[in-house]
Scaffold this motif. Structure first.
Motif, mmCIF file in Angstrom:
data_model
loop_
_atom_site.group_PDB
_atom_site.id
_atom_site.type_symbol
_atom_site.label_atom_id
_atom_site.label_comp_id
_atom_site.label_asym_id
_atom_site.label_seq_id
_atom_site.Cartn_x
_atom_site.Cartn_y
_atom_site.Cartn_z
ATOM 1 N N MET A 94 30.646 -0.425 -9.458
ATOM 2 C CA MET A 94 29.187 -0.554 -9.510
ATOM 3 C C MET A 94 28.692 -1.346 -8.311
ATOM 4 S SD MET A 94 28.660 -1.373 -13.571
ATOM 5 C CE MET A 94 26.871 -1.455 -13.376
ATOM 6 N N ASN A 95 27.460 -1.097 -7.926
ATOM 7 C CA ASN A 95 26.843 -1.794 -6.799
ATOM 8 C C ASN A 95 26.234 -3.108 -7.296
ATOM 9 O OD1 ASN A 95 25.325 -2.679 -4.640
ATOM 10 N ND2 ASN A 95 24.490 -0.666 -4.151
ATOM 11 N N PRO A 96 26.799 -4.264 -6.931
ATOM 12 C CA PRO A 96 26.287 -5.545 -7.424
ATOM 13 C C PRO A 96 24.907 -5.901 -6.887
ATOM 14 C CG PRO A 96 27.957 -5.911 -5.750
ATOM 15 C CD PRO A 96 27.971 -4.448 -6.052
ATOM 16 N N ALA A 97 24.501 -5.274 -5.782
ATOM 17 C CA ALA A 97 23.178 -5.575 -5.221
ATOM 18 C C ALA A 97 22.073 -4.783 -5.906
ATOM 19 C CB ALA A 97 23.167 -5.288 -3.722
ATOM 20 N N ALA A 98 22.470 -3.715 -6.617
ATOM 21 C CA ALA A 98 21.474 -2.816 -7.212
ATOM 22 C C ALA A 98 20.648 -3.485 -8.292
ATOM 23 C CB ALA A 98 22.160 -1.572 -7.762
ATOM 24 N N THR A 99 21.241 -4.436 -9.018
ATOM 25 C CA THR A 99 20.517 -5.075 -10.126
ATOM 26 C C THR A 99 19.887 -6.410 -9.738
ATOM 27 O OG1 THR A 99 22.621 -6.035 -10.878
ATOM 28 C CG2 THR A 99 21.906 -3.979 -11.914
ATOM 29 N N THR A 100 19.994 -6.795 -8.470
ATOM 30 C CA THR A 100 19.296 -8.003 -8.013
ATOM 31 C C THR A 100 17.811 -7.703 -7.873
ATOM 32 O OG1 THR A 100 19.694 -7.470 -5.685
ATOM 33 C CG2 THR A 100 21.330 -8.861 -6.789
ATOM 34 N N LYS A 101 17.009 -8.741 -7.848
ATOM 35 C CA LYS A 101 15.561 -8.587 -7.768
ATOM 36 C C LYS A 101 15.047 -8.997 -6.385
ATOM 37 C CE LYS A 101 15.197 -7.387 -12.104
ATOM 38 N NZ LYS A 101 14.829 -5.991 -12.460
ATOM 39 N N PRO A 102 14.148 -8.204 -5.814
ATOM 40 C CA PRO A 102 13.549 -8.600 -4.531
ATOM 41 C C PRO A 102 12.644 -9.804 -4.719
ATOM 42 C CG PRO A 102 12.455 -6.655 -5.396
ATOM 43 C CD PRO A 102 13.632 -6.913 -6.289
ATOM 44 N N LEU A 103 12.510 -10.590 -3.673
ATOM 45 C CA LEU A 103 11.635 -11.757 -3.737
ATOM 46 C C LEU A 103 10.175 -11.326 -3.655
ATOM 47 C CD1 LEU A 103 13.471 -14.317 -1.422
ATOM 48 C CD2 LEU A 103 13.767 -13.915 -3.858
ATOM 49 N N LYS A 104 9.339 -12.042 -4.334
ATOM 50 C CA LYS A 104 7.910 -11.748 -4.303
ATOM 51 C C LYS A 104 7.337 -12.183 -2.965
ATOM 52 C CE LYS A 104 3.549 -12.511 -6.758
ATOM 53 N NZ LYS A 104 2.878 -13.216 -7.864
ATOM 54 N N LYS A 105 6.631 -11.268 -2.332
ATOM 55 C CA LYS A 105 6.041 -11.557 -1.027
ATOM 56 C C LYS A 105 4.760 -12.365 -1.192
ATOM 57 C CE LYS A 105 7.798 -7.293 1.042
ATOM 58 N NZ LYS A 105 7.416 -6.040 1.738
ATOM 59 N N ALA A 106 4.615 -13.366 -0.341
ATOM 60 C CA ALA A 106 3.376 -14.143 -0.354
ATOM 61 C C ALA A 106 2.260 -13.297 0.248
ATOM 62 C CB ALA A 106 3.558 -15.417 0.455
ATOM 63 N N ASP A 107 1.054 -13.515 -0.216
ATOM 64 C CA ASP A 107 -0.086 -12.796 0.345
ATOM 65 C C ASP A 107 -0.191 -13.085 1.832
ATOM 66 O OD1 ASP A 107 -0.726 -11.766 -2.126
ATOM 67 O OD2 ASP A 107 -2.116 -13.394 -2.618
ATOM 68 N N LYS A 108 -0.173 -12.024 2.610
ATOM 69 C CA LYS A 108 -0.204 -12.176 4.056
ATOM 70 C C LYS A 108 -1.629 -12.414 4.534
ATOM 71 C CE LYS A 108 2.219 -10.251 8.016
ATOM 72 N NZ LYS A 108 3.039 -9.126 8.502
ATOM 73 N N LYS A 109 -1.799 -13.480 5.313
ATOM 74 C CA LYS A 109 -3.126 -13.809 5.812
ATOM 75 C C LYS A 109 -3.489 -12.887 6.970
ATOM 76 C CE LYS A 109 -5.993 -17.682 7.331
ATOM 77 N NZ LYS A 109 -6.014 -19.104 7.721
ATOM 78 N N VAL A 110 -4.598 -12.213 6.816
ATOM 79 C CA VAL A 110 -5.075 -11.307 7.853
ATOM 80 C C VAL A 110 -6.136 -12.016 8.680
ATOM 81 C CG1 VAL A 110 -6.250 -9.128 8.320
ATOM 82 C CG2 VAL A 110 -4.583 -9.274 6.464
ATOM 83 N N ILE A 111 -5.910 -12.090 9.982
ATOM 84 C CA ILE A 111 -6.869 -12.745 10.880
ATOM 85 C C ILE A 111 -7.558 -11.683 11.725
ATOM 86 C CG2 ILE A 111 -7.185 -14.432 12.714
ATOM 87 C CD1 ILE A 111 -4.634 -15.795 11.814
ATOM 88 N N ALA A 112 -8.865 -11.637 11.648
ATOM 89 C CA ALA A 112 -9.655 -10.700 12.454
ATOM 90 C C ALA A 112 -10.682 -11.489 13.250
ATOM 91 C CB ALA A 112 -10.338 -9.671 11.556
ATOM 92 N N LEU A 113 -11.017 -10.989 14.432
ATOM 93 C CA LEU A 113 -11.978 -11.671 15.296
ATOM 94 C C LEU A 113 -13.405 -11.250 14.971
ATOM 95 C CD1 LEU A 113 -10.184 -11.328 18.765
ATOM 96 C CD2 LEU A 113 -9.977 -13.178 17.090
ATOM 97 N N SER A 114 -14.320 -12.163 15.226
ATOM 98 C CA SER A 114 -15.741 -11.849 15.112
ATOM 99 C C SER A 114 -16.186 -11.130 16.381
ATOM 100 C CB SER A 114 -16.541 -13.136 14.938
ATOM 101 O OG SER A 114 -16.438 -13.940 16.118
ATOM 102 N N LYS A 115 -17.393 -10.597 16.353
ATOM 103 C CA LYS A 115 -17.923 -9.914 17.545
ATOM 104 C C LYS A 115 -17.980 -10.871 18.726
ATOM 105 C CE LYS A 115 -21.938 -7.266 19.146
ATOM 106 N NZ LYS A 115 -23.266 -6.718 18.790
ATOM 107 N N LYS A 116 -18.377 -12.120 18.471
ATOM 108 C CA LYS A 116 -18.469 -13.131 19.528
ATOM 109 C C LYS A 116 -17.092 -13.402 20.127
ATOM 110 C CE LYS A 116 -20.137 -17.841 20.360
ATOM 111 N NZ LYS A 116 -20.749 -19.047 19.735
ATOM 112 N N GLN A 117 -16.072 -13.488 19.288
ATOM 113 C CA GLN A 117 -14.717 -13.744 19.772
ATOM 114 C C GLN A 117 -14.165 -12.565 20.557
ATOM 115 O OE1 GLN A 117 -13.146 -14.736 15.843
ATOM 116 N NE2 GLN A 117 -12.656 -16.815 16.543
#
Length: 403
Positions: free
Chosen positions: A159-182
């Motif tokens: 059996m594949n021992p990695a198959a029943t492991t659980k992936p880590l929960k990803k933190a919410d990725k911060k999205v940075i966008a520029l303003s028109k002035k920037q």
């Protein structure tokens, strides 16, 4: 047919030749699949031959260590996968998995052992000097899972021992966008040579080659703000992809940095291949850049060779260098333009999407420009950045004057 446990081979009776046959499949030290056969008139006689064969330890795949198995696995699969996928697996095995688990026998790996390994990697400093993210650790898990699945198929483990492991929960990725002035500040700064001197301790002289690069990156940034292309898509554009008469760009490939060098590869999904309409000012900017590039190519024809007709190249006419761009140009530009610390090139893609949504553009049209697999992907990324979408909907309804 009488079957034995995984890794012990299988026994069957051959009616035609009136004998018992034992067959064992295994992966040799050369990384290739092999088969071993033994035959006898009686089952007892065959079992004695099997016992003798195993006692000689001509092969003992049951005791193979993870680093040995993974090395052979990479050799076997390399011709069958993309070089980008190979690099992905190799990076995780070389940098993280084998330094920690490589001496373990494949048969001794357990789901709990692997899960503890993944959990312990949280917060560890990676090769780039930053704490490992959930995405990176999940990449280790994906690599191990694929590698060990191959061990199952080859009879090394049941059996594949990695198959029943659980992936880590990803933190919410911060999205940075520029303003028109920037955005205006960024383009203004990028159009001048001054930012190149940011944090430069020695005298900096901008020769024609450096001037070409600076201009190249200015027009590339301007086009990315106007289209929201991924960086690989942007630097993978050729002049054949630009239709100056119809004001559009065809996105069909991307520039990839791999262990075997840089190459133009196919896009990740069919949806990523798309036609993007651009405005007249952006077309005029591209015309300006093409004229400058042609003059430069004519003046330095002996060293400038843009043989694949790229829109954006290095000063020799070849594919741009990712490391050179970030170290010598982008980081200085971000600082000189007063942009948020850590703002990366991908943020221009976020900026394009956000500015369009703020201006009231239909989210489906934005999603198509970005090449997202679905509108829900676009919504999930940008909804929190555009808080007035509901207000815009209400204002639109008010203009209908139904009530």
């Amino acid at each position: 047919m009488v079957r034995r446990a995984k890794g012990e081979g299988s026994i069957r009776y051959d009616n035609r030749h009136d004998r018992y046959i034992w067959r064992l499949k295994f992966l040799g030290e050369d990384g290739l699949k092999h088969e071993k056969y033994l035959t006898a008139k009686t089952k007892k006689g065959l079992q004695e031959k099997i016992k003798e064969y195993q006692s000689k330890k001509e092969i003992n795949i049951s005791d193979i260590k993870l680093f040995e198995w993974s090395r052979n696995w990479l050799i076997v699969i390399k011709p069958t996968i993309k070089i980008s996928t190979y690099d992905y697996y190799d990076m995780f095995l070389r940098n993280y998995i084998n330094p920690n688990l490589g001496e373990k026998k494949v048969k001794d790996l357990t789901p709990i052992m692997l899960q503890e390994f993944f959990n312990q990697m949280v917060g560890e400093i990676g090769k780039k000097g930053r704490p490992l993210s959930a995405t990176t650790i999940n990449g280790m898990r994906r690599t191990l899972k694929t590698c060990l699945e191959y061990a199952v198929k080859n009879g090394v483990i049941r059996m594949n021992p990695a198959a029943t492991t659980k992936p880590l929960k990803k933190a919410d990725k911060k999205v940075i966008a520029l303003s028109k002035k920037q955005v205006i500040a960024l383009l203004s700064t990028a159009s001048k040579a001054d930012y190149i001197y940011t944090d430069v301790k020695q005298d900096f002289i901008e020769d024609e080659g450096k001037k070409y690069l600076r201009k190249c990156y200015y027009y590339a940034i301007a086009l990315d703000i106007a289209t929201g292309l991924r960086i690989g898509e942007l630097f993978g554009l050729t002049w054949d992809d630009v239709d100056f008469d119809k004001f559009n760009i065809m996105v069909r490939r991307n520039l990839q940095h791999r262990s075997n060098g840089r190459e133009l590869g196919t896009l990740k999904t069919i949806r990523s291949q798309r036609l993007i309409q651009i405005d007249e000012k952006t077309i005029n900017l591209l015309k300006e850049w093409r004229e400058y590039q042609n003059r430069y190519a004519k003046q330095y024809h002996s060293i400038f060779d843009n043989d694949i007709n790229l829109v954006f190249t290095n000063s020799w006419g070849k594919m741009y260098n990712h490391t050179n761009f970030y170290r010598r140009y982008w980081r200085k530009l971000v600082k000189a333009a007063g942009l948020p610390e850590g703002f990366n090139f991908h943020g221009l893609r976020h900026t394009h999407a956000t500015l369009l949504l703020l201006a009231g553009e239909n989210i489906k049209a934005v999603s198509e420009r970005l090449g997202h697999s679905s509108v829900s992907t676009t919504l999930n990324i940008y909804y929190n950045l555009v808080p007035n979408l509901q207000k815009h909907a209400a204002d639109t309804f008010a203009k209908l004057d139904l009530l």
